[in-house]
Design a protein around this motif. Structure first.
Motif, PDB file in Angstrom:
ATOM      1  N   MET B 409       1.190   4.671 -27.183  1.00 33.61           N
ATOM      2  CA  MET B 409       0.756   5.274 -28.445  1.00 33.61           C
ATOM      3  C   MET B 409      -0.366   4.439 -29.072  1.00 33.61           C
ATOM      4  N   LEU B 410      -0.219   3.130 -28.987  1.00 37.80           N
ATOM      5  CA  LEU B 410      -1.278   2.266 -29.524  1.00 37.80           C
ATOM      6  C   LEU B 410      -2.585   2.508 -28.771  1.00 37.80           C
ATOM      7  N   GLY B 411      -2.463   2.653 -27.449  1.00 40.17           N
ATOM      8  CA  GLY B 411      -3.648   2.911 -26.643  1.00 40.17           C
ATOM      9  C   GLY B 411      -4.303   4.215 -27.046  1.00 40.17           C
ATOM     10  N   TYR B 412      -3.466   5.233 -27.259  1.00 36.89           N
ATOM     11  CA  TYR B 412      -3.994   6.540 -27.636  1.00 36.89           C
ATOM     12  C   TYR B 412      -4.652   6.485 -29.008  1.00 36.89           C
ATOM     13  N   LEU B 413      -4.083   5.662 -29.883  1.00 34.98           N
ATOM     14  CA  LEU B 413      -4.583   5.574 -31.257  1.00 34.98           C
ATOM     15  C   LEU B 413      -6.068   5.199 -31.299  1.00 34.98           C
ATOM     16  N   GLU B 414      -6.512   4.404 -30.308  1.00 34.83           N
ATOM     17  CA  GLU B 414      -7.909   3.964 -30.296  1.00 34.83           C
ATOM     18  C   GLU B 414      -8.870   5.153 -30.294  1.00 34.83           C
ATOM     19  N   THR B 415      -8.449   6.245 -29.617  1.00 39.24           N
ATOM     20  CA  THR B 415      -9.354   7.384 -29.504  1.00 39.24           C
ATOM     21  C   THR B 415      -8.792   8.626 -30.187  1.00 39.24           C
ATOM     22  N   ALA B 416      -7.680   8.487 -30.879  1.00 34.95           N
ATOM     23  CA  ALA B 416      -7.002   9.679 -31.415  1.00 34.95           C
ATOM     24  C   ALA B 416      -7.855  10.380 -32.463  1.00 34.95           C
ATOM     25  N   ASP B 417      -7.583  11.676 -32.625  1.00 36.85           N
ATOM     26  CA  ASP B 417      -8.301  12.442 -33.633  1.00 36.85           C
ATOM     27  C   ASP B 417      -7.927  11.934 -35.009  1.00 36.85           C
ATOM     28  N   TYR B 418      -8.893  11.964 -35.899  1.00 37.44           N
ATOM     29  CA  TYR B 418      -8.655  11.413 -37.216  1.00 37.44           C
ATOM     30  C   TYR B 418      -7.517  12.114 -37.927  1.00 37.44           C
ATOM     31  N   SER B 419      -7.376  13.418 -37.651  1.00 37.54           N
ATOM     32  CA  SER B 419      -6.394  14.193 -38.394  1.00 37.54           C
ATOM     33  C   SER B 419      -4.967  13.720 -38.144  1.00 37.54           C
ATOM     34  N   ILE B 420      -4.708  13.095 -36.999  1.00 41.43           N
ATOM     35  CA  ILE B 420      -3.315  12.741 -36.728  1.00 41.43           C
ATOM     36  C   ILE B 420      -3.089  11.237 -36.681  1.00 41.43           C
ATOM     37  N   ARG B 421      -4.113  10.468 -37.044  1.00 37.22           N
ATOM     38  CA  ARG B 421      -3.946   9.019 -36.934  1.00 37.22           C
ATOM     39  C   ARG B 421      -2.854   8.467 -37.827  1.00 37.22           C
ATOM     40  N   GLU B 422      -2.832   8.932 -39.089  1.00 36.17           N
ATOM     41  CA  GLU B 422      -1.871   8.341 -40.006  1.00 36.17           C
ATOM     42  C   GLU B 422      -0.447   8.556 -39.504  1.00 36.17           C
ATOM     43  N   GLU B 423      -0.220   9.766 -38.981  1.00 29.96           N
ATOM     44  CA  GLU B 423       1.124  10.061 -38.508  1.00 29.96           C
ATOM     45  C   GLU B 423       1.486   9.176 -37.318  1.00 29.96           C
ATOM     46  N   ILE B 424       0.535   8.962 -36.426  1.00 29.69           N
ATOM     47  CA  ILE B 424       0.827   8.108 -35.274  1.00 29.69           C
ATOM     48  C   ILE B 424       1.119   6.688 -35.750  1.00 29.69           C
ATOM     49  N   VAL B 425       0.345   6.231 -36.719  1.00 28.86           N
ATOM     50  CA  VAL B 425       0.575   4.883 -37.247  1.00 28.86           C
ATOM     51  C   VAL B 425       2.008   4.751 -37.756  1.00 28.86           C
ATOM     52  N   LEU B 426       2.452   5.730 -38.540  1.00 28.94           N
ATOM     53  CA  LEU B 426       3.813   5.673 -39.067  1.00 28.94           C
ATOM     54  C   LEU B 426       4.828   5.662 -37.933  1.00 28.94           C
ATOM     55  N   THR B 445       2.739  -5.827 -32.751  1.00 32.92           N
ATOM     56  CA  THR B 445       2.466  -4.388 -32.776  1.00 32.92           C
ATOM     57  C   THR B 445       1.834  -3.977 -34.098  1.00 32.92           C
ATOM     58  N   ILE B 446       2.421  -4.457 -35.191  1.00 30.36           N
ATOM     59  CA  ILE B 446       1.900  -4.030 -36.501  1.00 30.36           C
ATOM     60  C   ILE B 446       0.490  -4.583 -36.720  1.00 30.36           C
ATOM     61  N   LEU B 447       0.261  -5.814 -36.316  1.00 28.39           N
ATOM     62  CA  LEU B 447      -1.092  -6.363 -36.497  1.00 28.39           C
ATOM     63  C   LEU B 447      -2.097  -5.584 -35.646  1.00 28.39           C
ATOM     64  N   ASN B 448      -1.650  -5.167 -34.455  1.00 29.50           N
ATOM     65  CA  ASN B 448      -2.506  -4.318 -33.626  1.00 29.50           C
ATOM     66  C   ASN B 448      -2.819  -3.008 -34.319  1.00 29.50           C
ATOM     67  N   LEU B 449      -1.785  -2.449 -34.948  1.00 23.17           N
ATOM     68  CA  LEU B 449      -1.967  -1.193 -35.680  1.00 23.17           C
ATOM     69  C   LEU B 449      -3.060  -1.360 -36.719  1.00 23.17           C
ATOM     70  N   ILE B 450      -2.980  -2.463 -37.458  1.00 20.80           N
ATOM     71  CA  ILE B 450      -3.961  -2.679 -38.521  1.00 20.80           C
ATOM     72  C   ILE B 450      -5.350  -2.861 -37.918  1.00 20.80           C
ATOM     73  N   ARG B 451      -5.394  -3.552 -36.777  1.00 18.87           N
ATOM     74  CA  ARG B 451      -6.690  -3.793 -36.153  1.00 18.87           C
ATOM     75  C   ARG B 451      -7.311  -2.474 -35.673  1.00 18.87           C
ATOM     76  N   ILE B 452      -6.473  -1.653 -35.018  1.00 18.70           N
ATOM     77  CA  ILE B 452      -7.018  -0.429 -34.407  1.00 18.70           C
ATOM     78  C   ILE B 452      -7.286   0.645 -35.453  1.00 18.70           C
ATOM     79  N   ALA B 453      -6.370   0.785 -36.385  1.00 16.18           N
ATOM     80  CA  ALA B 453      -6.486   1.932 -37.302  1.00 16.18           C
ATOM     81  C   ALA B 453      -6.201   1.510 -38.731  1.00 16.18           C
TER      82      ALA B 453
END
Lengths: 154, 881
Positions: B409-426, B445-453
């Motif tokens: 999921m983190l990997g996908y987040l790098e290229t994910a559509d903006y519309s669904i990023r927040e939900e993936i982050v949660l 994981t959480i620090l990665n989340l902040i870095r990516i999105a």
């Protein structure tokens, strides 16, 4: 089903049927938003999308998009076939239907839809029975127009 | 000759439509329309009475203009006139106009209703249908009021034509949806159910839709429909495809009706009658079998109709959640669809599998498809399909696959559509917390989340990581080291600065031994971000600085210089300026001891439901989510400096299943609730009862009774916990959750569903715990219960004696309470405390007496650990002043 919209590739609304009470303003807003969303999608994409808390089921036939909004537990595939059956009904009634038929005979398109769907649910799924009802209605009229009808509208 | 000529070509209308189409510009169109409107208006106003045909034509033109998007403010009356025409097509146009344009014109409603009434009574099925369609299309309250009694009569009348029955059924459905209060059940309900047996499949289809709507609202009244539905369904699925004639759609027997019958059955639990139940199981098996047969047609309509029925059958199987074989077969079938070439089917398979993942019987079977789903995340070209894949990964995640799924999921987040990023982050944040065995992985994981999105990381997410770090001392050093390293990046997201400021302010000392992260280096690193940050983040950083002064006396002078600079002391922002002034002062006058006390490390947060989960639930509805996150607390204070502010007293901890109370049980109210302070031994005693039986009372006190009922199947168990409020008043802020030791967490999975926060006096609530035994265990999970009994009583009364301060004080002291000076900001108020001793218990009492000399009134508030004591004391004291 909450509503059904028919619109052209240019975004012109050809038919709208609402099965939930909404203000005209709200209807226009929804239409604008959905037409935009659906037209932006590419041909090979899936026919379903989540939109607000509804599911949108749409399909393109020639130059027309048929677009239905259904609720969470409703069945997407059967809705896709609702659209197809409606297209078949129009096709049979108009004889190889095209967008112009629906523009010039919009009232007929509404009448056929009412015989097929009511309150957002299928009323009669048999093609024969729906067309029988419509044809009987046509026969009921007194004056037969003998005008020669050409499939040339312009 | 095209079929259309059978209709009534309205030549004038066709010409008008052509004209409009030929308009080259919007202005030209408006001009043409205005011309037409003027023409129609003059015709309607003219002296010459219009014939029916012309009226119809003009009304139809108006309708066309309206549907083009223009406003229409006349013609309603003419349309209503058409309703009473006895020519079908005129009536039809009249009704169409009314259906599309009816709103607001309320003075016409009476006339319209009158026309409808006449048509309903006409016994002409074509007219009756038009009237029923109109009611169904408009569905307003006025119409419901007028026809809610009439429509059911038409529906069940023996002599109604089939078509009329169909219209009546759906008309009633619409009225029931818009104004359920106006559609009373009656003796017609039983007869509606029997329409399921009707010969005419169109009638059955319409009636089934109606019954579904009604059964959802009052399932008991329509119970008998379930057995009729099974019978009907069984007849359809076993019929040869030609039997149903025109109701067969591309070789599929009555797909619409089948879907509806399966939907209806989802309003009920599996049938209790064994014969019926096996008949239904047979139907479902037949449907699953048919999916394996070669298609009877290559047309997509054939496969769509067949799969529509199949997916609805699977929805029913999931709803029943009782037949493991069917559930696993369903899962395998959906697994095939995951690789289907039709995008639609892949989408639906992902969606449907989400619900299968939450069933205990099919969870493992769903997990076998993980690689395929991950593949979908990477290869699907349509964002809505990828979104479904994310949902499914989330639903199938458990301890065994959490690391892989979170990484994907983190990997996908790098290229994910903006519309669904927040939900993936949660989702990532929740999964990382829920399945963290090792909290350094969680922090990474959480620090990665902040870095990516970073932009999509909501406040809740970074609050949560801080709560967890504060509550777990095993991860604090690692967290400090990791944020320190992350902050080295030249551009980092502001959320990272916040987390970094907070964590270094609390735990920077843990890494200060390393010269590469000495106190001064840490401070300079944080301060290098200061000027790029928003005001709230700067405020947080200032608090981190003052914490540094306490942690590292050697950087005190440097930090004081920073605080003293004009850009801080004279900052235009009030909050920043105030913090700079106060922190500077504090660092100058306070001794090291005082500083250490004021700036002490934050206490652990009380364990609560994850605020992130709450947010995700709010975003999505709780439907597809795993039950609970066994994590820690909600954040009360937002910055380190809040340590010196008194936090609101946490609610009482009253019960622990385990003799060792959880570390977080630091209760300020514990004195007041002294009669509740030793329940653990009792519970321990009761616990042994459950070794040989599955239900009984686990715990009982004067306030609360906790009962258990449990059932087990193989490695899975479900415990129903009943909390009974024994008092007459409500329990507020009620919450209960299960915590396990770290060892136990790997041996036993416990998911507790949330309970209502309020238990009324004398009432009982139920909580469901789903349990999975991973391996044998000897430790016992702890059931934590907390609530606040309603123990406050207040009375306002007129003074019966002169309102003198000394007299009142003497009375209160004489009553036996100690008076507490300086507690209430208003010196005129009296605040007192005391304990009532009795043989069975001690009751702590708090009181406040507020005199209002102007009105000659008092307000008396009493708060004790027992409602009855509060009541009595309040009553006694209120007569004394």
């Amino acid at each position: 089903m909450q509503f059904m919209l028919l619109f052209s590739r240019q975004g012109k609304l050809r038919l709208q049927k609402w099965y939930v009470p909404l203000s005209d303003k709200e209807k226009k807003k929804i239409t604008r938003e959905l037409v935009q969303t659906v037209l932006a999608r590419k041909p090979k994409m899936c026919s379903f999308l989540e939109w607000r808390d509804l599911k949108i089921v749409y399909k393109r036939y020639a130059s027309l998009y048929f677009c239905c909004a259904i609720e969470d537990q409703d069945n997407e595939l059967i809705t896709l076939e609702i659209i197809h059956r409606y297209v078949e009904l129009l096709d049979k009634y108009f004889g190889s239907v095209c967008e112009l038929d629906i523009i010039f005979n919009f009232e007929k398109a509404y009448f056929i839809l009412d015989e097929f769907l009511l309150g957002g649910e299928a009323q009669e799924t048999s093609k024969k029975n729906v067309l029988k009802a419509i044809e009987q209605a046509d026969l009921l009229q007194e004056i037969k127009t003998l005008m020669v009808y050409q499939k040339k509208y312009m | 000759m095209p079929a259309v000529s059978k209709g009534d070509g309205m030549r004038g209308l066709a010409v008008f439509i052509s004209d409009i189409r030929n308009c080259k510009s919007k202005e030209a169109e408006v001009k043409r329309i205005n011309k037409e409107l003027a023409n129609i208006r003059s015709k309607f106003k003219g002296d010459k009475a219009l014939d029916g045909y012309s009226k119809k034509k003009y009304v139809c033109k108006l309708l066309f203009i309206f549907l083009l998007g223009h406003d229409i403010d006349f013609g309603h009356m003419e349309a209503v006139n058409l309703l009473s025409s006895n020519k079908y097509t005129e009536k039809q146009i009249g009704y169409l106009f009314i259906s599309v344009l009816v709103n607001s014109n309320s003075d016409l409603i009476r006339l319209i209703n009158n026309a409808i009434k006449n048509d309903l009574a006409s016994r002409n099925p074509a007219f009756m249908n038009l009237a029923l369609h109109c009611i169904a299309n408009v569905g307003s309250r006025e119409m419901a009021e007028a026809f809610a009694a009439e429509v059911p009569r038409i529906l069940v009348a023996g002599d109604s034509m089939d078509g009329v029955k169909q219209s009546a059924a759906l008309c009633l459905l619409r009225l029931n949806r818009t104004s359920p209060d106006l559609v009373p059940m009656g003796e017609w309900t039983a007869r509606v159910v029997h329409l399921l047996n009707d010969q005419h499949l169109g009638v059955v289809t319409a009636a089934t839709s109606l019954i579904i709507t009604l059964a959802q609202k009052s399932p008991d009244d329509f119970k008998t429909s379930a057995s009729l539905a099974v019978t009907r369904l069984s007849r359809i699925v076993t019929s040869a495809s030609i039997d149903l004639q025109d109701y067969t759609y591309y070789f599929v027997a009555a797909p619409w009706l089948s879907v509806k019958l399966l939907r209806l059955l989802q309003c009920y639990p599996p049938p209790e009658d064994t014969a019926l139940r096996s008949r239904l199981t047979e139907c479902l098996e037949t449907i699953l079998n048919k999916a394996q047969e070669p298609p009877k047609s290559k047309k997509v309509q054939h496969s769509n109709a067949r799969n529509a029925v199949l997916l609805e059958a699977i929805a029913l199987i999931i709803h029943h959640d009782s037949e493991p074989t069917l559930l696993v077969r369903a899962c395998n079938q959906l697994g095939q669809f995951l690789q289907h070439r039709e995008t639609n089917l892949r989408y639906l398979a992902l969606e449907s599998m989400c619900s299968l993942a939450s069933s205990e019987f099919s969870h493992e079977a769903v997990k076998t498809h993980m690689e395929t789903v991950i593949g979908a995340l990477k290869t699907e070209r349509d964002v809505s399909v990828r979104q479904r894949a994310v949902d499914l990964l989330y639903a199938m995640c458990d301890r065994s696959n959490a690391r892989q799924i979170v990484a994907e999921m983190l990997g996908y987040l790098e290229t994910a559509d903006y519309s669904i990023r927040e939900e993936i982050v949660l989702k990532v944040a929740i999964l990382a917390e829920k399945y963290a065995v090792d909290y350094s992985w969680y922090v990474d994981t959480i620090l990665n989340l902040i870095r990516i999105a970073g932009d999509y990381v909501s406040e809740e997410v970074w609050y949560r990581v801080i709560q967890i770090v504060i509550n777990r001392d095993d991860v604090q050093g690692y967290a400090a080291k990791t944020v320190f390293e992350a902050l080295q990046a030249p551009a980092c997201h502001e959320s990272l600065v916040k987390v970094g400021g907070y964590i270094l302010g609390e735990f920077g000392n843990l890494i200060a031994g390393d010269p590469r992260s000495s106190p001064l280096v840490q401070f300079n690193l944080l301060h290098s971000k200061f000027h790029l940050c928003s005001v709230p983040t700067r405020a947080l950083l200032l608090s981190a600085y003052i914490k540094f002064i306490n942690l590292f006396p050697e950087v005190k002078a440097t930090i004081q210089d920073v605080l003293r600079s004009d850009s801080q002391l004279r900052n235009a922002d009030v909050e920043l300026q105030q913090r700079a002034v106060e922190y500077l002062r504090l660092s100058c006058i306070a001794s090291a001891d005082i500083l250490a006390t004021v700036l002490e490390e934050m206490p652990p947060f009380p364990e609560r439901e994850s605020s992130i989960l709450a947010k995700l639930k709010k975003k999505k509805g709780s439907g597809k989510l795993p039950e609970n996150v066994n994590g820690s607390a909600e954040l009360h204070a937002e910055e380190p400096a809040a340590a010196n502010k008194a936090s609101p007293p946490p609610p009482t901890e009253v019960l622990a299943l385990n003799p060792t109370p959880p570390a977080a049980a630091h209760s300020l109210l514990v004195d007041v609730f002294s009669d509740l302070s030793a329940p653990t031994a009792v519970a321990e005693d009761h616990l042994s009862r459950f070794i040989c039986k599955n239900n009984g009372v686990l715990y009982e006190s004067q306030l609360l009774q906790v009962g258990l009922k449990s059932e087990f199947r193989q490695n899975l168990g479900r415990i129903y916990v009943f909390y009974g409020n024994k008092t007459a008043s409500s329990f507020l802020s009620f919450s209960s959750w299960v915590s396990s030791s770290d060892v136990l967490k790997t041996q036993l999975n416990v998911h507790a569903k949330a309970v209502e926060p309020v238990i009324e006096g004398g009432a009982q609530v139920q909580q469901v715990l789903n349990i999975e035994c991973v391996t044998d265990f000897s430790d016992v999970p702890v059931l934590n219960v907390q609530f606040r009994p309603q123990q406050e009583v207040q009375k306002i009364f007129k003074a019966q004696h002169p309102m003198e301060t000394d007299a009142a004080k003497a009375k209160l002291l004489g009553f036996g309470v100690a008076l507490l000076e300086g507690v209430d900001p208003n010196p005129a108020n009296f605040v007192g405390a005391g304990i009532i001793h009795s043989k069975s218990a001690q009751v702590g009492c708090l009181l406040r007496l507020e005199p209002n000399t102007h009105a000659q009134m008092y307000r008396l508030t009493l708060r004790t650990s027992r409602d009855s004591v509060s009541q009595r004391l309040c009553q006694l004291l209120s007569e004394q002043f």
